[in-house]
Structures are given as C-alpha cells and as structure tokens.
Write a protein that holds these residues in place. Structure first.
Motif, PDB file in Angstrom:
ATOM      1  N   LEU A  81      25.399  42.659  40.145  1.00 22.06           N
ATOM      2  CA  LEU A  81      25.720  41.645  41.149  1.00 22.06           C
ATOM      3  C   LEU A  81      26.905  40.797  40.692  1.00 22.06           C
ATOM      4  N   ALA A  82      27.839  40.558  41.610  1.00 23.62           N
ATOM      5  CA  ALA A  82      28.955  39.642  41.363  1.00 23.62           C
ATOM      6  C   ALA A  82      28.825  38.467  42.323  1.00 23.62           C
ATOM      7  N   ILE A  83      28.895  37.252  41.785  1.00 20.34           N
ATOM      8  CA  ILE A  83      28.848  36.039  42.596  1.00 20.34           C
ATOM      9  C   ILE A  83      30.220  35.393  42.521  1.00 20.34           C
ATOM     10  N   VAL A  84      30.870  35.239  43.668  1.00 21.99           N
ATOM     11  CA  VAL A  84      32.244  34.747  43.719  1.00 21.99           C
ATOM     12  C   VAL A  84      32.238  33.307  44.215  1.00 21.99           C
ATOM     13  N   GLY A  85      32.494  32.380  43.302  1.00 25.94           N
ATOM     14  CA  GLY A  85      32.499  30.958  43.634  1.00 25.94           C
ATOM     15  C   GLY A  85      31.460  30.209  42.821  1.00 25.94           C
ATOM     16  N   LYS A 135      18.637  40.006  36.646  1.00 26.57           N
ATOM     17  CA  LYS A 135      19.680  40.927  37.092  1.00 26.57           C
ATOM     18  C   LYS A 135      20.920  40.810  36.201  1.00 26.57           C
ATOM     19  N   ASP A 136      21.642  41.899  36.101  1.00 25.72           N
ATOM     20  CA  ASP A 136      22.901  41.925  35.356  1.00 25.72           C
ATOM     21  C   ASP A 136      23.992  41.446  36.304  1.00 25.72           C
ATOM     22  N   PHE A 137      24.405  40.193  36.149  1.00 32.05           N
ATOM     23  CA  PHE A 137      25.337  39.604  37.118  1.00 32.05           C
ATOM     24  C   PHE A 137      26.466  38.866  36.405  1.00 32.05           C
ATOM     25  N   ILE A 138      27.484  38.543  37.189  1.00 34.23           N
ATOM     26  CA  ILE A 138      28.603  37.740  36.703  1.00 34.23           C
ATOM     27  C   ILE A 138      28.884  36.654  37.736  1.00 34.23           C
ATOM     28  N   LEU A 139      29.105  35.430  37.256  1.00 32.92           N
ATOM     29  CA  LEU A 139      29.433  34.290  38.116  1.00 32.92           C
ATOM     30  C   LEU A 139      30.907  33.967  37.921  1.00 32.92           C
ATOM     31  N   LEU A 140      31.690  34.165  38.967  1.00 34.05           N
ATOM     32  CA  LEU A 140      33.133  33.959  38.909  1.00 34.05           C
ATOM     33  C   LEU A 140      33.500  32.620  39.555  1.00 34.05           C
ATOM     34  N   GLY A 141      34.378  31.881  38.905  1.00 33.42           N
ATOM     35  CA  GLY A 141      34.777  30.598  39.464  1.00 33.42           C
ATOM     36  C   GLY A 141      36.071  30.098  38.875  1.00 33.42           C
ATOM     37  N   SER A 142      36.330  28.826  39.064  1.00 31.90           N
ATOM     38  CA  SER A 142      37.549  28.192  38.568  1.00 31.90           C
ATOM     39  C   SER A 142      37.222  27.339  37.345  1.00 31.90           C
ATOM     40  N   ASP A 143      38.249  26.743  36.780  1.00 33.19           N
ATOM     41  CA  ASP A 143      38.053  25.879  35.613  1.00 33.19           C
ATOM     42  C   ASP A 143      37.174  24.680  35.938  1.00 33.19           C
ATOM     43  N   PHE A 144      37.287  24.189  37.164  1.00 34.84           N
ATOM     44  CA  PHE A 144      36.539  22.999  37.571  1.00 34.84           C
ATOM     45  C   PHE A 144      35.663  23.362  38.761  1.00 34.84           C
ATOM     46  N   PHE A 172      31.096  48.106  44.975  1.00 32.54           N
ATOM     47  CA  PHE A 172      32.262  47.307  45.316  1.00 32.54           C
ATOM     48  C   PHE A 172      33.240  47.291  44.135  1.00 32.54           C
ATOM     49  N   THR A 173      34.526  47.213  44.448  1.00 38.52           N
ATOM     50  CA  THR A 173      35.545  47.045  43.412  1.00 38.52           C
ATOM     51  C   THR A 173      36.179  45.677  43.594  1.00 38.52           C
ATOM     52  N   LEU A 174      36.084  44.833  42.570  1.00 33.71           N
ATOM     53  CA  LEU A 174      36.665  43.498  42.599  1.00 33.71           C
ATOM     54  C   LEU A 174      37.948  43.515  41.776  1.00 33.71           C
ATOM     55  N   VAL A 175      39.041  43.096  42.403  1.00 35.22           N
ATOM     56  CA  VAL A 175      40.356  43.170  41.783  1.00 35.22           C
ATOM     57  C   VAL A 175      40.882  41.767  41.518  1.00 35.22           C
ATOM     58  N   GLY A 176      41.370  41.544  40.283  1.00 31.05           N
ATOM     59  CA  GLY A 176      42.007  40.285  39.912  1.00 31.05           C
ATOM     60  C   GLY A 176      43.394  40.559  39.377  1.00 31.05           C
ATOM     61  N   ASN A 177      43.907  39.646  38.597  1.00 26.65           N
ATOM     62  CA  ASN A 177      45.240  39.827  38.000  1.00 26.65           C
ATOM     63  C   ASN A 177      45.198  40.903  36.931  1.00 26.65           C
ATOM     64  N   ASN A 178      45.661  42.097  37.273  1.00 23.17           N
ATOM     65  CA  ASN A 178      45.765  43.216  36.326  1.00 23.17           C
ATOM     66  C   ASN A 178      44.424  43.677  35.761  1.00 23.17           C
ATOM     67  N   GLU A 179      43.327  43.287  36.383  1.00 19.33           N
ATOM     68  CA  GLU A 179      42.001  43.720  35.956  1.00 19.33           C
ATOM     69  C   GLU A 179      41.146  44.011  37.174  1.00 19.33           C
ATOM     70  N   VAL A 236      27.491  41.947  46.153  1.00 18.04           N
ATOM     71  CA  VAL A 236      28.358  40.779  45.986  1.00 18.04           C
ATOM     72  C   VAL A 236      27.832  39.628  46.845  1.00 18.04           C
ATOM     73  N   VAL A 237      27.842  38.426  46.271  1.00 13.82           N
ATOM     74  CA  VAL A 237      27.584  37.201  47.032  1.00 13.82           C
ATOM     75  C   VAL A 237      28.878  36.400  47.070  1.00 13.82           C
ATOM     76  N   LEU A 238      29.389  36.154  48.257  1.00 12.69           N
ATOM     77  CA  LEU A 238      30.571  35.311  48.432  1.00 12.69           C
ATOM     78  C   LEU A 238      30.131  33.870  48.625  1.00 12.69           C
ATOM     79  N   ALA A 239      30.606  32.985  47.763  1.00 14.40           N
ATOM     80  CA  ALA A 239      30.314  31.554  47.874  1.00 14.40           C
ATOM     81  C   ALA A 239      31.614  30.800  47.627  1.00 14.40           C
ATOM     82  N   THR A 240      32.623  31.151  48.399  1.00 14.80           N
ATOM     83  CA  THR A 240      33.993  30.705  48.150  1.00 14.80           C
ATOM     84  C   THR A 240      34.341  29.373  48.795  1.00 14.80           C
ATOM     85  N   GLY A 241      33.407  28.790  49.546  1.00 12.57           N
ATOM     86  CA  GLY A 241      33.732  27.553  50.240  1.00 12.57           C
ATOM     87  C   GLY A 241      34.711  27.806  51.365  1.00 12.57           C
TER      88      GLY A 241
END
Length: 293
Positions: free
Chosen positions: A13-17, A34-43, A97-104, A111-116
C-alpha cells in the motif's frame, strides 16, 4: 526521513499525502500489519498548523492547530511510522500501480490518495498540452529540451534548482516565480514577473502568453508543491474538482482510494481523519481479496 531509509521496489500500500487523512490511513495500515509507505512533504499539514483554535474535534476542546498536529506526529512516531519525503509526479494504474517521482519509481498493489486540495487553479492550456510540452519535472525531462527554449513557472523556491539545471541544457530559460524573494538563479536565466494568461499550442506548446507579452517556447514546466489529482492519475473520474468516490472511498480506478479534502467538501478535520481510516480499511480489504483470488 531518516538517512537509513531506502525506497523499496514494491509495497502493498502507498499512501500519498501526510495531512490528517494520510496520517490516519497510515495508522490503520500499521495496526493491520500491512507493508506500506507514507509519502509526504517536509512539513505535514501546514493548513492544520495555521489553525488558531479548533473547537469541534472530539476529545480535544479548544486546541490549537499546531498542538493537535504535534499530537498526530507524535502518535506516528510512537508507532514507528515514518513520513517519506517523496513527490509523486504520476501514478499509473495496474495492478500493480506504478508511482513515479524524480528519477525514481516503485510499485504498490493499492494506493490511498490524501493529497488535499491544490491552492492554485490549473493554467489555461495546461491540461490540453500535458505531455506535449507541458510537464511537472524539469530535471526529469531536461534532455528532451537540449538547445531549446523553456519556461519554468514555480510556486516555491524548489523551482530555482530545476531552472539552474535547465540553464545548462537549453538555449533560453525563462523563470516566472509566484512567490517572494527569489534566491540564486543562473545569470543566463531570464526572470519574468507577470500574470500568465495561457499556455498556447495547436499540437505542442508554442508559446507562453503573459499579460504584457508572448514568449516563444518549446516547453513549459509548472512546479507546484502538490499536483492536482487528475494530473497525477490518468483517467481518474472527477466531480466538480474533487475526486469522485463511493461509500468505501473507492475511486473510478480499482485499488485506488481517496480521502480528505481531495474527495470534496466539507473541508473539515473530522471528515479527513475519518475518511483516512476508512480508505485504509477499504484498501486493506481490497488487498486481502486480491490475495485470495
């Protein structure tokens, strides 16, 4: 993000936000092992941090927004949940799902989208010319514009590094900042303080129309702190600017769920936290059913 962190090639599972919805989703994913990753910003959650006082959050009467935010972050820390600073540029449906970032990139089964909600509206022509001269990562697509003219529209200081990178490749780089106090820019970069009327092109980007002039360019990069959900996920069904979800917070894309402000009004803390938990539980149910089949 800790220095020891290494991005894996695959997660369940990928959580975005990492706002209230994302943190709530991560907490429930952790409890369900679950094997998950929580993606977010510095703040995480500047919107919550700015709230002078919250009166309608059960169990925490008259609490300051920043105080509640710290409670959230401390809860994550106590559970061993880490916020990974990683900007998602695209999510391609699977499975997986394939999640693409800067060169990775990496894969996730759900996927759970929680992007505001994005505080900025899309520019005229942005959607129509996406992938045909309009992009969201200059350093990713830089080699395509070697010797060409590009414009970089940036809503934060992060755009300066991308502009400096493009100055090494392109014949001309225009930089249009939508923030105060621009830092260090390469001397070759032409800075413009102007209102953008349109990104124009028939088949591909041809020019950037400003309020006082037109700039002939081959590419335009729009660098926001967060991207609109419909730009991240191809084919995602929207409803009046919000991600269309069902009662289980599932979207039009199987295995993709949405929670919080990105799923529409009301923009309330109670709703975001509740939806984050529900979206995670729905994603976990989806994963368990996928495993059985």
């Amino acid at each position: 993000m800790s220095e020891e962190f290494k991005l894996k090639s695959h997660y369940q599972l990928a959580i975005v936000g990492c706002g209230p919805a994302g943190m709530s989703a991560a907490l429930n994913a952790k409890i369900r092992n679950k094997d998950f990753i929580l993606l977010g910003s510095d703040f995480c959650s500047p919107k919550l941090a700015k709230a002078p006082q919250i009166d309608n959050y059960l169990g925490f009467p008259e609490i300051k927004g920043e105080e509640l935010r710290q409670h959230y972050l401390n809860h994550l820390k106590s559970m061993g949940i880490e916020v990974v600073t990683w900007k998602v540029l695209n999510i391609y449906p699977g499975p997986p799902f394939t999640l693409v970032g800067n060169n990775e990139s990496f894969e996730a089964d759900a996927v759970v989208l929680a992007t505001g909600v994005s505080p900025t509206k899309l520019l005229p022509g942005e959607t129509e010319l996406l992938g045909r001269g309009v992009g969201y990562c200059a350093t990713c697509d830089g080699p395509l514009y070697k010797g060409k003219k590009v414009a970089i529209i940036s809503y934060s200081h992060e755009g300066e590094a991308e502009a400096n990178f493009m100055a090494e490749l392109c014949s001309e780089v225009y930089y249009i900042p939508f923030y105060k106090e621009v830092g260090q820019l390469d001397s070759r970069i032409i800075q413009k303080k102007a209102r953008i009327k349109e990104i124009f092109g028939t088949q591909n980007v041809e020019k950037l129309v400003l309020d006082s002039e037109e700039i002939q360019v081959d590419g335009v990069f729009v660098l926001r702190e967060s991207l609109p959900a419909e730009q991240i996920v191809p084919g995602l069904e929207m409803d009046k600017g919000a991600i269309k979800v069902n009662r289980d917070l599932g979207t039009s894309v199987p295995g993709l769920f949405a929670a919080g402000d990105c799923s529409g009004q009301p923009y309330q803390l109670n709703k975001a936290v509740g939806e984050g938990g529900t979206a995670a539980l729905s994603a976990i149910k989806y994963l368990d059913e996928m495993k059985k089949s």
